[in-house]
Scaffold this motif. Structure first.
Motif, PDB file in Angstrom:
ATOM      1  N   PHE B 111       0.835  -1.201   0.000  1.00 18.69           N
ATOM      2  CA  PHE B 111       0.000   0.000   0.000  1.00 18.69           C
ATOM      3  C   PHE B 111       0.869   1.249   0.000  1.00 18.69           C
ATOM      4  O   PHE B 111       0.505   2.267  -0.570  1.00 18.69           O
ATOM      5  CB  PHE B 111      -0.904   0.052   1.241  1.00 18.69           C
ATOM      6  N   GLY B 112       2.004   1.152   0.667  1.00 17.81           N
ATOM      7  CA  GLY B 112       2.835   2.340   0.848  1.00 17.81           C
ATOM      8  C   GLY B 112       3.674   2.666  -0.383  1.00 17.81           C
ATOM      9  O   GLY B 112       4.018   3.831  -0.584  1.00 17.81           O
ATOM     10  N   ALA B 113       4.015   1.674  -1.172  1.00 18.00           N
ATOM     11  CA  ALA B 113       4.921   1.958  -2.275  1.00 18.00           C
ATOM     12  C   ALA B 113       4.716   0.988  -3.426  1.00 18.00           C
ATOM     13  O   ALA B 113       5.409  -0.012  -3.534  1.00 18.00           O
ATOM     14  CB  ALA B 113       6.373   1.888  -1.795  1.00 18.00           C
ATOM     15  N   SER B 114       3.692   1.249  -4.237  1.00 13.89           N
ATOM     16  CA  SER B 114       3.521   0.445  -5.436  1.00 13.89           C
ATOM     17  C   SER B 114       2.757   1.260  -6.459  1.00 13.89           C
ATOM     18  O   SER B 114       2.100   2.252  -6.115  1.00 13.89           O
ATOM     19  CB  SER B 114       2.751  -0.845  -5.118  1.00 13.89           C
ATOM     20  N   GLY B 115       2.864   0.844  -7.710  1.00  9.28           N
ATOM     21  CA  GLY B 115       2.141   1.546  -8.746  1.00  9.28           C
ATOM     22  C   GLY B 115       0.641   1.468  -8.511  1.00  9.28           C
ATOM     23  O   GLY B 115      -0.091   2.414  -8.764  1.00  9.28           O
ATOM     24  N   PHE B 116       0.184   0.347  -7.948  1.00  7.19           N
ATOM     25  CA  PHE B 116      -1.246   0.127  -7.740  1.00  7.19           C
ATOM     26  C   PHE B 116      -1.829   1.142  -6.767  1.00  7.19           C
ATOM     27  O   PHE B 116      -2.882   1.714  -6.995  1.00  7.19           O
ATOM     28  CB  PHE B 116      -1.466  -1.297  -7.231  1.00  7.19           C
ATOM     29  N   SER B 117      -1.112   1.373  -5.654  1.00  7.15           N
ATOM     30  CA  SER B 117      -1.668   2.254  -4.630  1.00  7.15           C
ATOM     31  C   SER B 117      -1.424   3.715  -4.974  1.00  7.15           C
ATOM     32  O   SER B 117      -2.100   4.592  -4.459  1.00  7.15           O
ATOM     33  CB  SER B 117      -1.041   1.933  -3.275  1.00  7.15           C
ATOM     34  N   GLY B 118      -0.443   3.990  -5.824  1.00  8.83           N
ATOM     35  CA  GLY B 118      -0.145   5.379  -6.158  1.00  8.83           C
ATOM     36  C   GLY B 118       0.734   6.062  -5.136  1.00  8.83           C
ATOM     37  O   GLY B 118       1.236   7.149  -5.369  1.00  8.83           O
ATOM     38  N   ASN B 119       0.926   5.424  -3.983  1.00 10.31           N
ATOM     39  CA  ASN B 119       1.830   5.998  -2.985  1.00 10.31           C
ATOM     40  C   ASN B 119       3.255   5.625  -3.343  1.00 10.31           C
ATOM     41  O   ASN B 119       3.503   4.632  -4.022  1.00 10.31           O
ATOM     42  CB  ASN B 119       1.527   5.466  -1.583  1.00 10.31           C
ATOM     43  N   ALA B 171     -11.117  -8.743   0.031  1.00 13.81           N
ATOM     44  CA  ALA B 171     -11.251  -7.293  -0.052  1.00 13.81           C
ATOM     45  C   ALA B 171     -10.635  -6.835  -1.364  1.00 13.81           C
ATOM     46  O   ALA B 171      -9.590  -6.197  -1.406  1.00 13.81           O
ATOM     47  CB  ALA B 171     -10.573  -6.624   1.139  1.00 13.81           C
ATOM     48  N   GLU B 172     -11.331  -7.162  -2.468  1.00 13.81           N
ATOM     49  CA  GLU B 172     -10.711  -6.991  -3.776  1.00 13.81           C
ATOM     50  C   GLU B 172     -10.426  -5.539  -4.123  1.00 13.81           C
ATOM     51  O   GLU B 172      -9.478  -5.244  -4.844  1.00 13.81           O
ATOM     52  CB  GLU B 172     -11.600  -7.615  -4.846  1.00 13.81           C
ATOM     53  N   ASP B 173     -11.265  -4.637  -3.602  1.00 22.52           N
ATOM     54  CA  ASP B 173     -11.111  -3.231  -3.986  1.00 22.52           C
ATOM     55  C   ASP B 173      -9.749  -2.688  -3.569  1.00 22.52           C
ATOM     56  O   ASP B 173      -9.171  -1.871  -4.272  1.00 22.52           O
ATOM     57  CB  ASP B 173     -12.208  -2.387  -3.319  1.00 22.52           C
ATOM     58  N   ILE B 174      -9.267  -3.133  -2.425  1.00 20.49           N
ATOM     59  CA  ILE B 174      -8.015  -2.545  -1.972  1.00 20.49           C
ATOM     60  C   ILE B 174      -6.814  -3.477  -2.145  1.00 20.49           C
ATOM     61  O   ILE B 174      -5.686  -3.046  -2.000  1.00 20.49           O
ATOM     62  CB  ILE B 174      -8.114  -2.088  -0.496  1.00 20.49           C
ATOM     63  N   THR B 175      -7.056  -4.747  -2.446  1.00 21.62           N
ATOM     64  CA  THR B 175      -5.907  -5.650  -2.535  1.00 21.62           C
ATOM     65  C   THR B 175      -5.816  -6.351  -3.886  1.00 21.62           C
ATOM     66  O   THR B 175      -4.917  -7.145  -4.101  1.00 21.62           O
ATOM     67  CB  THR B 175      -5.993  -6.751  -1.463  1.00 21.62           C
ATOM     68  N   LYS B 176      -6.757  -6.085  -4.777  1.00 14.99           N
ATOM     69  CA  LYS B 176      -6.822  -6.773  -6.067  1.00 14.99           C
ATOM     70  C   LYS B 176      -6.990  -8.290  -5.915  1.00 14.99           C
ATOM     71  O   LYS B 176      -6.706  -9.045  -6.837  1.00 14.99           O
ATOM     72  CB  LYS B 176      -5.592  -6.441  -6.917  1.00 14.99           C
ATOM     73  N   GLY B 177      -7.440  -8.715  -4.752  1.00 16.84           N
ATOM     74  CA  GLY B 177      -7.815 -10.109  -4.541  1.00 16.84           C
ATOM     75  C   GLY B 177      -6.800 -11.116  -5.031  1.00 16.84           C
ATOM     76  O   GLY B 177      -5.627 -11.036  -4.694  1.00 16.84           O
TER      77      GLY B 177
END
Lengths: 310, 393, 340
Positions: B111-119, B171-177
């Motif tokens: 969540f903190g550092a990936s293209g997916f999260s944008g952070n 929790a697919e919305d936040i983890t891409k399942g």
């Protein structure tokens, strides 16, 4: 309430009873073993799973793989399946106790817990190697299509059968523990092992019998699970074991009636979660229940509130 | 502390205050003997390993680059095993859902550092953040459970280990399942490049982290906290009756273990650049437990060696074994898929170890004493000793 | 913890006061409505035949068992009683954070500000950690806060030790596989302050405290007669020495009141008289107040200031050794037996 809701609720009520019966049967094994040697038998869920597989193996090898319309044959086959599976499972349970737990009875507490988890992995992987990793179909002796009606709701005889099996086994267990000499030996061993030994109770055989009965009940749960769901997999024991353990804690671990009650309770939670559309989250719900019970009433619903602080 | 001071005055007046061990002459951060031996030991291991794999038979399995990559991955498991060892080996608590904290650390970094999260938070502080969040979950889980008997902790952690991957899966919305989060950032450190093709920076970083963690653990083990863990493991009631707050002490062990797993999770996520629920299934917790038991519960070096060995056997040698038997057409053996049997082997190993050699392959002296209570009981044992179960009447 | 609360209570004022303590196990009443007062600086003995409920009473005093009724005050502070709303305690831990989380959701629903949501969630987590840390780092402060929320929880064994009550066990419970010195160091636990961080960084404070505590531990071992046995594994000590080590370990917590559960059990007459001499020395030299449990009345006659006699869970007599010796109820319950 509109009629449709009533129908759904009635049907779900019976589903919950069925599921609850299965969990209750497994929970009894946890609670009995815990009551007598204060060990959480992690392998118990896997014993249930092995039971489902052995029942399936037995049925297919005596040539029954579909539904049996003739009631007499059906009854005979079912009785035979229960007899064989429960006996085999009972001996597996006794064997596990003999080789994995008994040598460690006086070891530090961590030791039998670690062997228990080891045994559960062994069972899981042996079954995986035996029948493969994918789900296996089980013979549907009594199909879901045989139903009767209550109002608009239609209830499968299978549901009733499973519930009755559970009730009969539980009553038999209560009578056994309450009325027989062996049952008395079990109760006294659970109370105070050393005193029981001094009074001439054979501790080893009493504990072995406890494992036999507990595992046989899990075996029965495995049979009805296979009949009900029609497909089994080597992983079913893990989650079912966790839920049944929650049931045992909820009812008050060491308390037979409590385990039965807890089993039905978990059955209802699970069906309720499915009904409101959260079927995928049921393990999380059940786990939440476990945590809540441990926080607020660790002795369970029917347990004596003792032993928390020592 | 007035009475004790009083007492010391009296004792020295009556002619005898034994001199305590004086402060060691080289004090400070690297002052303790054990820290030095860990540093020297790890330095030797880190230098020798890359050289050994150049020799046969190891050179036949993989080239050096691939070996170093495996070693860095093994380092993650060494860290995990060291962390679990605090919980199981030092404090005597059974944590069966340890991989959940590993997952929490990994997802925190994802969540903190990936293209997916944008952070795009930097890696190094995220190591600590991951560890802290994992520790928080450890405390949340331990607080209700650790008041109760140890068995409850085992089953609750078992449940937790099952639930956490389930949550990340559902929790697919936040983890891409089931797809998992991809494109997790690699670490950055000045001019050094952490890339998929060059395992050396990961290898060195891992060696440094493992060294530090081992030093910390040795120091903890010899401190007030380490002694109270030991005391709880030996006799919880006696520990409580001697002023040890058993709940918080156990909680601390649990949280420390969880934070180490979180730490390892962040590292692993940044190395693999992908985080996926399947990386954290119960099998992982089980593997780590097997590593700790095989290495010798409570023995820091033993556990590290055990974890390293098990990981290398599992990830490199078992696969090689299949290839080997297939190539040479060995009857029977060539039909067996050894990777498939690995968990069966762990299960057997756990049971057999507890029955035959509970102190592990590389035991600590103290654990051996504890686990073999039956065989070498002192002869002048009094009949009182038999009553230990009846304290509460 | 030599803070203001420790200010020496007036001589002969009750250090510990138990009122109407009852402990029931299911249907069995192990202790019934028993009172006990321990004046500061005295040696009080609790005696009674086997199974009279002495050890149960003792375990209630030490915070191991929750009483079914009654209460126990130590230094004027209510330490042990039936818990009130104990289930509220975990709720209090999470309540502030849950409230903030609700606020966070509400704020988010209104403003749609992700930043505000993140900040508030972080605050909630921080608050939760703070609450739990308070309970861990400042246990005494935490215990004092609880009654404000209508929660009363009995002191746990470690709270009693922190408050100044040390104890030994009837069936010696040493840390069998730890060394003699380590056993005493664990006993010192509640008086040491070095934290995990100190240990990890090997701070000066940690080194100083470790060295000082080892010195002190050796002195205590000298006091009970175990000098030079530091590195012996506890379970390899002879039986009598194990008893002494247990006393040294209890002394390490710097207690005001020492609870000794049958300290002479299993000892021969010579060892018994040595032990009694040690106990007398603990009072005279360290100024300790002592509560002794014994089933053999003769052992405590010479040493006790007051004696309380329990039989079948009830107090049947209380007074000076002379008074108790003459009490007909005591004679009946105790000495009236053929063997005596």
């Amino acid at each position: 309430m509109d009629p449709q809701t009533v129908t759904v609720l009635t049907q779900q009520f019976f589903n919950a009873l069925t599921l609850g019966a299965i969990y209750a049967l497994i929970a009894l094994g946890y609670t009995m073993v815990y009551g007598i040697i204060e060990l959480i038998n992690f392998a118990h869920g896997e014993i249930f799973m092995v039971g489902a597989f052995i029942a399936m193996f037995f049925l297919t090898s005596i040539g029954f793989s579909g539904s049996i319309p003739d009631p007499l044959t059906l009854a005979a086959v079912l009785a035979l399946t229960f007899l064989v599976t429960m006996t085999v499972l009972g001996f597996i349970g006794v064997g596990i106790e003999r080789f994995a737990y008994r040598p460690l009875r006086n070891a530090p507490r961590l030791a039998p817990l670690i062997t228990a988890i080891g045994v559960s992995f062994i069972l899981q992987n042996v079954v995986q190697i035996w029948r493969g990793p994918s789900p296996v179909n089980t013979p549907q002796l009594l199909t879901h299509n045989v139903r009767f009606d209550i109002g608009a709701a239609s209830i499968g005889y299978l549901n009733i059968f499973i519930f009755l099996v559970a009730v009969v086994l539980m009553v038999a267990l209560q009578l056994f523990v309450g009325r027989t000499r062996l049952g008395r030996a079990m109760r006294s061993t659970a109370q105070d092992r050393e005193a029981a030994q001094l009074m001439g109770v054979n501790i080893n055989s009493t504990i072995a019998i406890t494992f036999f009965i507990g595992s046989a009940l899990a075996g029965a749960a495995g049979i009805v699970y296979g009949l009900y769901f029609g497909s089994i997999q080597f992983t079913i024991g893990f989650v079912a074991g966790l839920k049944a353990f929650t049931a045992a804690v909820l009812g008050g671990i060491g308390n037979l009636a409590g385990a039965a009650l807890g089993g039905f309770f978990i059955g209802f939670i699970e069906v309720a979660a499915a009904q409101i559309g959260y079927a995928r989250w049921t393990p999380a719900f059940v786990f939440g229940v476990l945590i809540l019970v441990l926080v607020f009433r660790p002795s369970g619903l029917l347990g004596q509130p003792i032993g928390e602080r020592a | 502390m007035s009475q004790i001071e009083d007492l010391s005055r009296r004792a020295s007046a009556s002619g005898g205050g034994a001199r305590g061990r004086a402060l060691s002459p080289i004090s400070g951060f690297f002052g303790r003997h054990q820290s030095l031996s860990v540093i020297v030991g790890m330095a030797i291991v880190t230098t020798v390993l890359p050289l050994i794999v150049l020799l046969p038979p190891f050179s036949g399995f993989n080239v050096q680059r691939v070996w170093l990559d495996s070693f860095a991955n093994a380092g993650v498991f060494v860290l995990l095993a060291l962390g679990l060892n605090v919980v199981v080996g030092l404090a005597g608590l059974l944590d069966l859902g340890y991989a959940a904290f590993f997952a929490i650390g990994a997802y925190t970094y994802a969540f903190g550092a990936s293209g997916f999260s944008g952070n795009d938070f930097p890696f190094w502080p995220m190591l600590l953040v991951g560890a802290m969040i994992a520790a928080t979950f450890g405390i949340l889980l331990g607080a209700p459970t650790l008041r109760l008997r140890g068995d409850y902790l085992a089953i609750v952690t078992l449940g937790f280990g099952e639930i956490v991957p389930l949550v990340f899966l559902n929790a697919e919305d936040i983890t891409k399942g089931t797809n998992g989060i991809t494109g997790v950032r690699r670490p950055e450190l000045g001019p050094i490049e952490f890339t998929a093709t060059n395992p050396v920076p990961f290898y060195i970083t891992m060696a440094v982290i493992v060294t530090l963690v081992m030093i910390f653990l040795y120091r903890l083990q010899d401190s007030r906290l380490g002694r109270s863990w030991m005391a709880i493991r030996e006799d919880e009631l006696a520990a409580a009756s001697n002023g040890v707050n058993t709940v918080t002490t156990k909680l601390l062990a649990f949280a420390l273990g969880a934070s180490t797993a979180g730490f390892a999770g962040v590292f692993n996520a940044s190395k693999l650049t992908i985080v996926h629920p399947d990386q954290f299934l119960f099998q992982v917790s089980f593997t780590i437990l097997a590593m700790v038991v095989l290495g010798g519960m409570g023995n820091i070096w033993g556990v590290a060696v055990g974890a390293f060995t098990v990981f290398i056997i599992q990830s490199v040698l078992l696969k090689q074994l299949n290839g080997f038997f297939n190539t040479f057409q060995v009857p029977i053996l060539s039909d067996i898929d050894f990777v498939q049997y690995q968990f069966l082997l762990y299960g057997l190993a756990l049971v057999l170890m507890m029955l035959l050699r509970p102190e592990g392959l590389f035991p600590s002296k103290r654990r051996r004493r504890e686990l073999h209570t039956e065989s070498d009981e002192p002869t002048d044992r009094s009949p009182e000793g038999l009553e230990s179960a009846a304290v509460l009447q | 913890m030599s803070d203001a609360a420790v200010a020496a209570p007036e001589r002969r004022e009750a250090l510990l006061r138990a009122r109407r303590v009852t402990k029931r196990f299911g249907g069995l009443v192990a202790v019934r409505e028993t009172d006990l007062e321990i004046p500061a600086g005295s040696i009080v003995s609790l005696i009674g035949p086997n199974g009279a409920g002495k050890t149960t009473f003792f375990n209630v005093l030490a915070g191991i068992l929750d009483p079914t009724g009654g209460e126990i005050e130590f230094r004027g502070q209510r330490m042990i009683a039936r818990p009130v709303r104990a289930w509220l305690e975990p709720v209090l831990w999470v309540l502030p954070s849950v409230l903030i989380l609700l606020v966070a959701v509400a704020v988010f629903a209104v403003t749609r500000s992700v930043l505000a949501l993140q900040v508030l969630v972080l605050v909630a987590i921080g608050l939760l950690i703070t609450t739990l840390l308070l309970a861990i780092i400042r246990p005494l402060r935490y215990r004092q806060l609880l009654p404000r929320f209508g929660v009363f929880r009995s002191a746990r064994p470690n709270d009693m030790v922190t408050a100044g009550v040390g104890r030994t066990f009837q069936n010696i419970r040493l840390f069998q596989n730890m060394t003699v010195l380590e056993n005493v160091l664990v006993g010192m636990h509640s008086r040491l302050h070095s934290t995990a961080v100190d240990a990890i960084l090997n701070s000066k404070r940690h080194q100083r405290e470790e060295a000082a505590s080892r010195d002190r531990a050796r002195q205590l071992l000298g006091l009970v007669g175990l000098r030079g046995r530091d590195d012996v594994i506890a379970r390899n000590l002879p039986y009598g020495d194990q008893r002494r080590l247990e006393i040294a370990r209890a002394l390490a917590s710097d207690p005001v009141l020492l609870l000794l559960d049958e300290p002479t059990a299993g000892m021969n007459p010579r060892e018994t008289s040595e032990m009694m001499a040690l106990i007398a020395k603990l009072r005279s030299e360290l100024g300790l107040t002592i509560l002794l449990i014994e089933h053999d009345m003769r052992v405590v006659m010479g040493i006790s200031d007051r004696i309380t006699v329990l039989d079948h869970g009830e107090r049947i007599a209380e007074g000076t050794p002379e008074e108790v010796r003459r009490d007909p109820k005591v004679i009946e319950a105790y000495l009236g037996r053929p063997a005596a």
